[in-house]
Design a protein around this motif. Structure first.
Motif, PDB file in Angstrom:
ATOM      1  N   ARG A  22       0.843  -1.197   0.000  1.00 47.98           N
ATOM      2  CA  ARG A  22       0.000   0.000   0.000  1.00 47.98           C
ATOM      3  C   ARG A  22       0.884   1.255   0.000  1.00 47.98           C
ATOM      4  O   ARG A  22       1.769   1.393   0.824  1.00 47.98           O
ATOM      5  N   ASP A  44      -1.405  -1.610 -11.268  1.00 46.51           N
ATOM      6  CA  ASP A  44      -1.983  -0.379 -11.795  1.00 46.51           C
ATOM      7  C   ASP A  44      -0.818   0.359 -12.435  1.00 46.51           C
ATOM      8  O   ASP A  44       0.289   0.406 -11.870  1.00 46.51           O
ATOM      9  N   HIS A  59      -5.932   0.269 -14.978  1.00 46.08           N
ATOM     10  CA  HIS A  59      -6.284  -0.343 -13.702  1.00 46.08           C
ATOM     11  C   HIS A  59      -6.166  -1.862 -13.778  1.00 46.08           C
ATOM     12  O   HIS A  59      -6.690  -2.483 -14.704  1.00 46.08           O
ATOM     13  N   VAL A  60      -5.479  -2.433 -12.821  1.00 48.07           N
ATOM     14  CA  VAL A  60      -5.369  -3.884 -12.635  1.00 48.07           C
ATOM     15  C   VAL A  60      -4.961  -4.589 -13.946  1.00 48.07           C
ATOM     16  O   VAL A  60      -5.700  -5.397 -14.485  1.00 48.07           O
ATOM     17  N   SER A  62      -3.409  -7.310 -15.713  1.00 50.28           N
ATOM     18  CA  SER A  62      -3.135  -8.701 -15.350  1.00 50.28           C
ATOM     19  C   SER A  62      -1.768  -9.148 -15.853  1.00 50.28           C
ATOM     20  O   SER A  62      -1.223  -8.570 -16.806  1.00 50.28           O
ATOM     21  N   GLY A  80      -2.238  -3.454  -7.954  1.00 50.17           N
ATOM     22  CA  GLY A  80      -3.590  -3.297  -8.478  1.00 50.17           C
ATOM     23  C   GLY A  80      -4.514  -2.684  -7.434  1.00 50.17           C
ATOM     24  O   GLY A  80      -4.524  -3.098  -6.286  1.00 50.17           O
ATOM     25  N   GLY A  81      -5.253  -1.651  -7.832  1.00 55.42           N
ATOM     26  CA  GLY A  81      -6.186  -0.966  -6.943  1.00 55.42           C
ATOM     27  C   GLY A  81      -5.640   0.309  -6.323  1.00 55.42           C
ATOM     28  O   GLY A  81      -6.405   1.137  -5.813  1.00 55.42           O
ATOM     29  N   GLU A  82      -4.336   0.506  -6.363  1.00 55.39           N
ATOM     30  CA  GLU A  82      -3.725   1.682  -5.734  1.00 55.39           C
ATOM     31  C   GLU A  82      -4.028   2.978  -6.470  1.00 55.39           C
ATOM     32  O   GLU A  82      -4.166   4.024  -5.845  1.00 55.39           O
ATOM     33  N   ASP A  84      -6.743   3.979  -7.995  1.00 55.91           N
ATOM     34  CA  ASP A  84      -8.038   4.491  -7.522  1.00 55.91           C
ATOM     35  C   ASP A  84      -7.935   4.987  -6.090  1.00 55.91           C
ATOM     36  O   ASP A  84      -8.422   6.067  -5.759  1.00 55.91           O
ATOM     37  N   ARG A  85      -7.309   4.191  -5.239  1.00 55.45           N
ATOM     38  CA  ARG A  85      -7.215   4.546  -3.822  1.00 55.45           C
ATOM     39  C   ARG A  85      -6.488   5.876  -3.632  1.00 55.45           C
ATOM     40  O   ARG A  85      -6.866   6.687  -2.788  1.00 55.45           O
TER      41      ARG A  85
END
Length: 105
Positions: A22, A44, A59-60, A62, A80-82, A84-85
């Motif tokens: 994170r 990401d 995003h994400v 693969s 992946g997901g960072e 957006d966060r």
């Protein structure tokens, strides 16, 4: 976040490294395309131009995929997901600041 310093670091990217945690990532420069061949986790990917404006966010992404962005000078790879966060979006203006280390800290 850390930044690549050598051609070898740019070529390798996060390949062979554990998934970033994170708030962690790798800034690759110069770079306008990445692949996830041989990766065991999704990323990401944030593409940034010379003026530090985000031109594209993937995003994400693969494992075993490829992506690129015309006009990108820098690429930021994160878990992946960072993106957006952390609020990364196309058009957003960023600023990179080198961390300074003081003796004894």
């Amino acid at each position: 976040m850390r930044r690549t310093e050598t051609a070898w670091e740019r070529t390798r990217g996060l390949l062979g490294s554990p998934a970033p945690g994170r708030g962690q990532g790798l800034l690759i420069a110069p770079c306008n395309s990445v692949h996830t061949m041989g990766m065991s986790y999704a990323l990401d990917v944030v593409f940034i131009n010379r003026l530090w404006r985000v031109v594209k966010v993937v995003h994400v992404l693969s494992p075993w995929r490829f992506t690129a962005a015309l006009g990108a000078r820098f690429t930021l790879e994160m878990a992946g997901g960072e993106a957006d966060r952390l609020g990364f979006a196309a058009g957003r203006l960023l600023r990179w600041e080198e961390a300074s280390c003081k003796s004894g800290q």
